[in-house]
Design a protein around this motif. Structure first.
Motif, short mmCIF file in Angstrom:
data_model
loop_
_atom_site.label_atom_id
_atom_site.label_comp_id
_atom_site.label_asym_id
_atom_site.label_seq_id
_atom_site.Cartn_x
_atom_site.Cartn_y
_atom_site.Cartn_z
N SER A 130 0.60 -1.10 -0.10
CA SER A 130 -0.13 -0.11 0.21
C SER A 130 0.76 1.45 -0.45
O SER A 130 0.10 2.41 -0.55
CB SER A 130 -0.80 -0.59 1.43
N LYS A 131 2.01 1.39 0.48
CA LYS A 131 2.68 2.24 0.57
C LYS A 131 3.83 2.63 -0.75
O LYS A 131 3.90 3.59 -1.14
CB LYS A 131 3.64 1.99 1.61
N ILE A 132 3.50 1.21 -1.18
CA ILE A 132 4.17 1.74 -2.65
C ILE A 132 3.71 1.67 -3.93
O ILE A 132 3.43 2.66 -4.34
CB ILE A 132 5.27 0.02 -2.91
N ARG A 133 2.11 1.76 -3.26
CA ARG A 133 1.02 2.49 -4.58
C ARG A 133 0.47 3.14 -4.49
O ARG A 133 0.64 4.24 -5.34
CB ARG A 133 -0.45 1.25 -4.40
N SER A 134 0.60 3.99 -3.11
CA SER A 134 -0.11 5.97 -2.71
C SER A 134 1.95 6.01 -3.92
O SER A 134 1.85 7.56 -3.51
CB SER A 134 0.38 5.53 -1.23
N ALA A 135 2.32 5.66 -3.43
CA ALA A 135 4.11 6.71 -4.00
C ALA A 135 4.03 6.69 -5.20
O ALA A 135 4.25 7.73 -5.41
CB ALA A 135 5.15 5.96 -2.82
N GLY A 136 3.45 5.92 -5.86
CA GLY A 136 3.61 5.58 -7.18
C GLY A 136 2.89 6.63 -7.68
O GLY A 136 3.17 7.37 -8.43
N LYS A 137 1.27 6.40 -7.03
CA LYS A 137 0.33 7.71 -7.66
C LYS A 137 0.71 9.15 -7.38
O LYS A 137 1.08 9.72 -8.80
CB LYS A 137 -0.62 7.20 -6.54
N ARG A 138 1.85 8.78 -6.05
CA ARG A 138 1.92 10.49 -5.96
C ARG A 138 3.24 11.17 -6.92
O ARG A 138 3.29 11.91 -7.18
CB ARG A 138 2.60 10.92 -4.73
N ILE A 139 4.01 10.56 -7.22
CA ILE A 139 5.49 10.55 -8.45
C ILE A 139 4.54 10.44 -8.90
O ILE A 139 4.49 11.46 -10.29
CB ILE A 139 6.16 9.48 -8.44
N VAL A 140 3.64 9.65 -9.76
CA VAL A 140 2.84 10.26 -11.67
C VAL A 140 2.63 11.45 -11.40
O VAL A 140 2.50 12.40 -12.50
CB VAL A 140 2.50 8.94 -11.42
N ASN A 167 10.13 9.23 -3.22
CA ASN A 167 11.72 8.84 -3.87
C ASN A 167 11.99 7.28 -3.31
O ASN A 167 12.81 6.53 -4.42
CB ASN A 167 11.97 9.86 -4.14
N LYS A 168 12.30 7.39 -2.03
CA LYS A 168 12.99 6.29 -1.40
C LYS A 168 12.41 5.35 -1.27
O LYS A 168 12.56 4.35 -1.36
CB LYS A 168 13.44 6.76 0.40
N VAL A 169 11.03 5.23 -1.78
CA VAL A 169 10.16 4.24 -1.67
C VAL A 169 10.41 3.68 -2.84
O VAL A 169 10.41 2.21 -2.95
CB VAL A 169 8.85 4.53 -1.02
N LEU A 170 10.41 4.49 -3.38
CA LEU A 170 10.80 4.04 -5.45
C LEU A 170 11.99 3.35 -5.20
O LEU A 170 12.43 2.19 -6.26
CB LEU A 170 9.88 4.68 -6.36
N GLU A 171 13.03 4.05 -4.76
CA GLU A 171 14.45 3.29 -5.04
C GLU A 171 14.94 2.55 -4.03
O GLU A 171 15.59 1.52 -4.73
CB GLU A 171 14.74 4.40 -4.73
N ASN A 172 14.43 2.01 -3.28
CA ASN A 172 14.18 0.54 -2.26
C ASN A 172 13.12 -0.17 -3.26
O ASN A 172 13.63 -1.42 -3.28
CB ASN A 172 13.63 1.15 -0.64
N PHE A 173 12.07 -0.21 -3.87
CA PHE A 173 11.04 -1.03 -4.55
C PHE A 173 11.91 -1.52 -5.16
O PHE A 173 11.83 -2.84 -5.54
CB PHE A 173 10.05 -0.64 -4.50
N GLY A 230 3.55 13.46 -10.17
CA GLY A 230 4.15 15.35 -9.60
C GLY A 230 4.00 15.89 -7.85
O GLY A 230 4.21 16.86 -8.22
N LYS A 231 3.62 15.03 -7.63
CA LYS A 231 3.47 15.64 -5.81
C LYS A 231 3.82 14.48 -4.49
O LYS A 231 3.53 13.85 -3.67
CB LYS A 231 1.94 15.22 -5.73
N SER A 232 5.49 13.94 -5.17
CA SER A 232 5.59 12.78 -4.92
C SER A 232 6.90 13.88 -3.73
O SER A 232 6.80 15.10 -3.96
CB SER A 232 7.01 12.69 -5.04
N THR A 233 7.14 13.54 -2.29
CA THR A 233 8.05 13.52 -1.05
C THR A 233 9.14 13.26 -1.44
O THR A 233 9.40 12.07 -2.49
CB THR A 233 6.94 13.39 -0.37
N THR A 234 9.90 13.95 -0.31
CA THR A 234 11.73 12.68 -0.63
C THR A 234 11.52 11.48 0.01
O THR A 234 11.80 10.26 -0.37
CB THR A 234 12.01 13.33 0.28
N GLU A 235 10.40 10.73 0.71
CA GLU A 235 9.70 9.69 1.42
C GLU A 235 9.03 9.18 0.01
O GLU A 235 9.74 7.56 0.00
CB GLU A 235 9.40 9.52 3.15
#
Length: 341
Positions: A12-22, A31-37, A24-29
């Protein structure tokens, strides 16, 4: 011993991070989620490449592996907004190249009968693009496995997915040419997002290669041999891609040394007399992943960057030939095919 990156976040954390990144509303966290995944897939790549080599030894002409680049992940999420980041199945990818379809099917059957807990996520025909070629002309077979082990050491990676690509030499030559064309013409042929005349060019070339090298059909099966040859020749007179591909030599790569973890940087913003290809090599996979993220931020859209892993320099050259601008195999198959038609 390599300390591979472990998954740290829930689906769920990965899913939410992906949505915000796409959006253009991503946080530093985020991007860390994406890089870790993404980085966590290096472990299952390492596991599967060993399995693949066991099943394909003496049969496959080359075996390679790669992690999907960050920009490509984001691009795919934008093209397929209904697909959550956590469900993306091709962040880790292994590729096998074969002399012919019989060898390909032999190794695939061996993989399917393997005694392991890793499971196919689909039916055997789901991603069979030899039997049912894509509209772009792409031919090959993909299998997606979900990683599953009982060992304590491997459990953190359970549930991650890896895509296995099976291609013959002619199919790989066509796909290589598409990759090079995308780089030198700024088209998006493999995503069916190219200008119409480029897309048609590769549909026709796929049909010619399928008929003349493997006795099969591709995406232009309605055309007679004469119609197919005439239309392709007209398309090549307009675009001149056969000659362009023939002129690309990729000689710069011959002087460069590889290691097991190699980052390829194909620069777009250089003068004609400058080297377009740069390599960064690493013994440690985690250090390579960190550098990969840094380089993507540094270059942005000014370069195509990919992290590849292989057993040898020649293995990487063969499996990822598109990054050395070497589409000469495509030229050879096409010229021979035009003679046959």
């Amino acid at each position: 011993m390599v300390n591979f990156v472990k998954p740290r976040y829930t689906s769920s954390k990965i899913r939410s991070a992906g949505k915000r990144i796409v959006k253009g509303k991503s946080t530093t966290e985020d991007n860390k989620v994406l890089e870790n995944f993404r980085g966590s897939h290096a472990y299952i790549l390492n596991t599967f490449q060993a399995n693949i080599r066991n099943h394909s030894k003496g049969i496959a002409t080359s075996v390679g592996q790669r992690l999907k680049r960050r920009n490509t992940i984001l691009d795919k999420l934008a093209r397929e907004p209904s697909m959550p980041l956590a469900s993306m199945h091709d962040i880790a990818g292994c590729r096998m190249i074969f002399e012919g379809i019989d060898d390909l099917q032999r190794v695939r059957a061996s993989m399917h009968s393997a005694r392991w807990k890793h499971s196919l996520t689909h039916g055997p025909q789901r991603f069979d693009y030899i039997e049912s070629p894509k509209i772009t002309g792409y031919r090959g077979i993909h299998d997606v496995y979900q990683y599953a082990v009982n060992s304590i050491g491997g459990r953190p990676w359970n549930g991650l997915k890896v895509e296995i690509q099976y291609r013959t030499l002619p199919q790989h030559a066509w796909a290589t040419a598409v990759e090079v064309a995308d780089l030198i013409t700024s088209n998006r042929i493999k995503f069916a997002d190219a200008q119409t005349h480029y897309l048609r060019y590769f549909q026709l070339s796929s049909e010619i290669i399928a008929r003349t090298t493997e006795g099969q059909k591709s995406c232009c099966s309605e055309l007679s041999d004469i119609e197919l040859k005439r239309e392709f020749q007209a398309a090549d007179r307009r675009l001149g891609l056969l000659q362009t591909f023939d002129n690309l030599r990729g000689t710069s790569a011959k002087r460069l040394k590889f290691k097991r973890n190699t980052i390829l940087i194909f620069r777009f913003d250089l003068r004609a007399d400058e080297e377009a290809l740069e390599l960064r090599t690493f013994e440690n996979v985690n250090r390579a992943i960190e550098a990969y993220d840094d380089l993507e931020r540094e270059f942005g859209e000014k370069a195509d960057i990919v992290l590849v892993r292989g057993e040898s320099e020649e293995n990487i050259r063969d499996a990822f030939r598109n990054y050395f601008s070497d589409a000469r195999a495509f030229v050879d198959f096409m010229r021979d095919g035009l003679e046959v038609l």
